[in-house]
Write an enzyme that holds these catalytic residues in place. Structure first.
Site, PDB file in Angstrom:
ATOM      1  N   SER A  32      13.843  -0.546 -30.700  1.00 58.47           N
ATOM      2  CA  SER A  32      13.415  -0.154 -29.344  1.00 58.47           C
ATOM      3  C   SER A  32      14.584   0.379 -28.530  1.00 58.47           C
ATOM      4  CB  SER A  32      12.777  -1.342 -28.616  1.00 58.47           C
ATOM      5  OG  SER A  32      13.641  -2.459 -28.629  1.00 58.47           O
ATOM      6  N   ASN A  69      12.467 -13.469 -26.977  1.00 57.27           N
ATOM      7  CA  ASN A  69      11.138 -13.453 -26.361  1.00 57.27           C
ATOM      8  C   ASN A  69      11.182 -13.815 -24.880  1.00 57.27           C
ATOM      9  OD1 ASN A  69      10.453 -12.910 -28.943  1.00 57.27           O
ATOM     10  ND2 ASN A  69       9.298 -14.794 -29.323  1.00 57.27           N
ATOM     11  N   THR A  77     -17.958  16.344   3.576  1.00 62.53           N
ATOM     12  CA  THR A  77     -18.536  15.437   2.573  1.00 62.53           C
ATOM     13  C   THR A  77     -19.242  16.376   1.596  1.00 62.53           C
ATOM     14  OG1 THR A  77     -20.622  15.172   3.746  1.00 62.53           O
ATOM     15  CG2 THR A  77     -18.910  13.553   4.240  1.00 62.53           C
ATOM     16  N   SER A 129       5.101  33.562  -9.283  1.00 64.35           N
ATOM     17  CA  SER A 129       4.523  33.861 -10.584  1.00 64.35           C
ATOM     18  C   SER A 129       5.452  34.826 -11.313  1.00 64.35           C
ATOM     19  CB  SER A 129       3.147  34.510 -10.377  1.00 64.35           C
ATOM     20  OG  SER A 129       2.800  35.303 -11.487  1.00 64.35           O
ATOM     21  N   LYS A 151       2.078  36.304  -5.734  1.00 62.50           N
ATOM     22  CA  LYS A 151       1.699  34.888  -5.754  1.00 62.50           C
ATOM     23  C   LYS A 151       2.711  33.967  -5.090  1.00 62.50           C
ATOM     24  CE  LYS A 151      -1.385  33.233  -7.386  1.00 62.50           C
ATOM     25  NZ  LYS A 151      -1.576  32.699  -8.742  1.00 62.50           N
ATOM     26  N   ASN A 209       2.586  29.823  -5.156  1.00 59.14           N
ATOM     27  CA  ASN A 209       1.724  28.754  -5.681  1.00 59.14           C
ATOM     28  C   ASN A 209       2.113  27.363  -5.191  1.00 59.14           C
ATOM     29  OD1 ASN A 209       0.350  30.665  -7.247  1.00 59.14           O
ATOM     30  ND2 ASN A 209       1.841  30.480  -8.906  1.00 59.14           N
ATOM     31  N   GLU A 254       0.067  20.540  -7.399  1.00 55.77           N
ATOM     32  CA  GLU A 254      -0.623  20.542  -8.698  1.00 55.77           C
ATOM     33  C   GLU A 254       0.027  19.569  -9.674  1.00 55.77           C
ATOM     34  OE1 GLU A 254      -1.911  24.796  -9.803  1.00 55.77           O
ATOM     35  OE2 GLU A 254      -0.421  25.000  -8.232  1.00 55.77           O
ATOM     36  N   TYR A 260       4.279 -14.505 -28.651  1.00 55.50           N
ATOM     37  CA  TYR A 260       4.853 -13.151 -28.676  1.00 55.50           C
ATOM     38  C   TYR A 260       4.426 -12.428 -29.944  1.00 55.50           C
ATOM     39  CZ  TYR A 260       8.145  -9.317 -29.019  1.00 55.50           C
ATOM     40  OH  TYR A 260       8.683  -8.059 -29.147  1.00 55.50           O
ATOM     41  N   GLN A 287       6.425  -5.020 -27.522  1.00 53.99           N
ATOM     42  CA  GLN A 287       7.536  -4.091 -27.325  1.00 53.99           C
ATOM     43  C   GLN A 287       7.025  -2.762 -26.747  1.00 53.99           C
ATOM     44  OE1 GLN A 287      11.074  -4.019 -29.927  1.00 53.99           O
ATOM     45  NE2 GLN A 287      10.228  -2.133 -30.749  1.00 53.99           N
ATOM     46  N   LYS A 298       7.215  -1.244 -22.765  1.00 51.68           N
ATOM     47  CA  LYS A 298       8.297  -0.603 -22.013  1.00 51.68           C
ATOM     48  C   LYS A 298       8.059   0.868 -21.727  1.00 51.68           C
ATOM     49  CE  LYS A 298      11.154  -4.023 -23.928  1.00 51.68           C
ATOM     50  NZ  LYS A 298       9.910  -4.477 -24.621  1.00 51.68           N
TER      51      LYS A 298
HETATM   52  N1  ARG Z   1      12.771  -5.593 -28.482  1.00 52.46           N
HETATM   53  C1  ARG Z   1      11.858  -6.678 -28.395  1.00 52.46           C
HETATM   54  C2  ARG Z   1      10.771  -6.374 -27.354  1.00 52.46           C
HETATM   55  O1  ARG Z   1      10.920  -5.458 -26.668  1.00 52.46           O
HETATM   56  C3  ARG Z   1      12.551  -7.922 -27.996  1.00 52.46           C
HETATM   57  C4  ARG Z   1      11.863  -9.134 -28.415  1.00 52.46           C
HETATM   58  C5  ARG Z   1      11.939  -9.292 -29.892  1.00 52.46           C
HETATM   59  N2  ARG Z   1      11.436 -10.556 -30.302  1.00 52.46           N
HETATM   60  C6  ARG Z   1      11.205 -10.853 -31.575  1.00 52.46           C
HETATM   61  N3  ARG Z   1      10.717 -12.035 -31.800  1.00 52.46           N
HETATM   62  N4  ARG Z   1      11.391  -9.980 -32.526  1.00 52.46           N
HETATM   63  O2  ARG Z   1       9.790  -7.026 -27.232  1.00 52.46           O
END
Ligand code: ARG
Length: 458
Positions: free
Chosen positions: A24, A111, A156, A278, A284, A286, A291, A318, A323, A326
């Site tokens: 990640s 976690n 309306t 444009s 134009k 715009n 938008e 968990y 993950q 995010k």
């Molecule tokens: N990169 C992981 C996440 O975003 C961190 C937690 C990982 N935990 C694990 N038990 N592998 O969730």
């Protein structure tokens, strides 16, 4: 590739293709400042309960500080082998301070660590977004303040329905955004719960003082249940919803301005600094900003609904699926933080073409005056309404305004009409000085402006 911390449990290294999917670090480095903050407090918590010596604590705190400086200067190196930001920081801490770094993760899991980091990120950014919303509301209030007495067609069904104060209409958008701001405040309240000390799922084996940890990190309280604490992403869902509802409100506002900016409406002119041209059509100009605001609201809604689908069906505790919290969250936050300042400056570049607006008011909006005239003379509402409707039909069939019909036509429709009906219909539109609270009269609009200005100052 460098060895994983958990490698001793395994006889073979991880396949690189699996590592790529597992990793990640491509997106969670946003969490670095929060992760450093969390680790700092965790190290102190271990020291307070006798699990970390003063000497090791000092080394860890200094190492974390140095890593913070590396991030700030853009010098922190991400290694291909780092799985996520937490492991990257742990690896770097080891490189900088050696052995004491190996004591930091005692009693902690990624976690509870990531759940805590992400809550800090959410609290911080919900605050930033609330401030950016406040600035857009300020721009709307200023624009509305210039137009409390400007008659404007209120629609309306996208049909002209009633003449409104333009200020009143603009404030409708300000109130919606204020409600988003307040929603985000409630999201902050539910987010302000600290999971740290929950460890993997059953609670930390280290006898840390969780009340102290929560308060050091600025949370209102520690979480009550460790399983829930590591697995819950309610605060992410709530924030994503808050941002998608903001997106929906911004989109509706943008849509109004896009329509008003068309040649057919011609109600607004945009400053050159906030409009675009444009590549082909030389004439134009715009309204791209509006938008894009309307367009990007789609991804805000998508991030919210997509994440609900991610969480639905996860077993307790968990799961790595989490993950996936995010990217949608960071994307929605970044999107809204980009839209709001652009909207603010665009609104400041709007001029309302008051004469054109007045010229576009449908003459039949005055049917409302006929109803008022008749009910003022004792005619029942439904009766008066029917008479007004029949007069509109008549005027429309002759393609004239209501006041261009002869008085005898009025009098044929109802004996309650006198000559003065024509004077009533001929007068120009004016926003009434008084009227119902919350309505489109000057007093109400002034009252709203005051309320919103006071709120902005708070
Ligand atoms: N990169 C992981 C996440 O975003 C961190 C937690 C990982 N935990 C694990 N038990 N592998 O969730």
């Amino acid at each position: 590739m460098a060895e994983k911390v958990w490698q001793k449990r395994f006889s073979q290294p991880l396949d690189p293709r699996v590592h790529d999917l597992n990793r990640s670090l491509g997106f969670d480095n946003w969490l670095a400042p929060y992760d450093l903050q969390v680790s700092t407090v965790w190290a102190r918590a271990l020291n307070r309960c006798g699990l970390l010596s003063e000497k090791d604590l000092k080394a860890i705190l200094q190492g974390l500080k140095d890593i913070g400086a590396e991030f700030e200067q853009g010098e922190f190196e991400l290694h291909e082998a780092d799985e996520d930001i937490h492991m990257a920081i742990e690896r770097r801490l080891g490189e900088l301070i050696g052995e004491p770094a190996r004591r930091l993760h005692h009693g902690r899991s990624r976690n509870d660590q990531v759940a805590t980091d992400l809550r800090l990120y959410a609290l911080d950014h919900a605050g930033k977004i609330r401030q950016a919303l406040r600035e857009v509301i300020t721009a709307l209030v200023e624009l509305a303040g210039e137009h409390t007495g400007t008659p404007f067609p209120g629609h309306t069904h996208l049909q002209q329905a009633q003449v409104l104060s333009l200020g009143h209409l603009l404030l409708a958008h300000a109130w919606s955004l204020k409600s988003d701001n307040e929603f985000l405040d409630r999201v902050k309240q539910v987010t302000s719960v600290c999971p740290l000390g929950s460890a993997a799922l059953g609670g930390s084996t280290a006898p840390v003082d969780r009340e102290w940890i929560a308060s050091e990190l600025g949370f209102a309280a520690p979480s009550d249940n460790s399983v829930e604490a590591v697995a819950s992403r309610d605060f992410v869902m709530d924030l994503l919803y808050g941002l998608s509802r903001t997106g929906v409100h911004l989109s509706r506002l943008a849509e109004d301005f896009i329509l008003w900016n068309s040649q057919e409406f011609g109600f607004v002119t945009l400053a050159d600094t906030v409009a675009t041209g444009s590549s082909l059509l030389a004439h134009k100009k715009n309204p791209d900003m509006f938008e894009l605001i309307r367009g990007k609201s789609g991804r805000l809604v998508g991030n919210h609904t997509g994440f609900l689908a991610t969480v639905k069906g996860l077993p307790s505790g968990y799961n790595k699926d989490l993950q996936e919290d995010k990217e949608p969250l960071f994307d929605s936050v970044d999107t809204v933080l980009q839209l709001l300042p652009a909207l603010e400056v665009t609104l400041r570049g709007v001029t309302f073409n008051v004469e054109r607006i007045a010229a576009q008011l449908s003459p039949y909006l005055k049917a409302e005056r006929i109803v008022q005239y008749l009910t003022g003379r004792g005619v029942a509402f439904r009766e008066a309404y029917g008479i007004a409707g029949s007069l509109v039909k008549e005027a429309e069939s002759q393609a004239v305004a209501l006041e261009d019909l002869p008085v005898k036509v009025f009098q044929k429709a109802s004996p309650s009409f006198e000559e003065d009906i024509l004077t009533v219909l001929e007068s120009d539109w004016e926003i009434p000085a008084e009227g119902v609270m919350g309505g489109s009269n000057r007093k109400s609009v002034e009252q709203q402006l005051k309320q919103l200005r006071d709120w902005i100052k708070r």
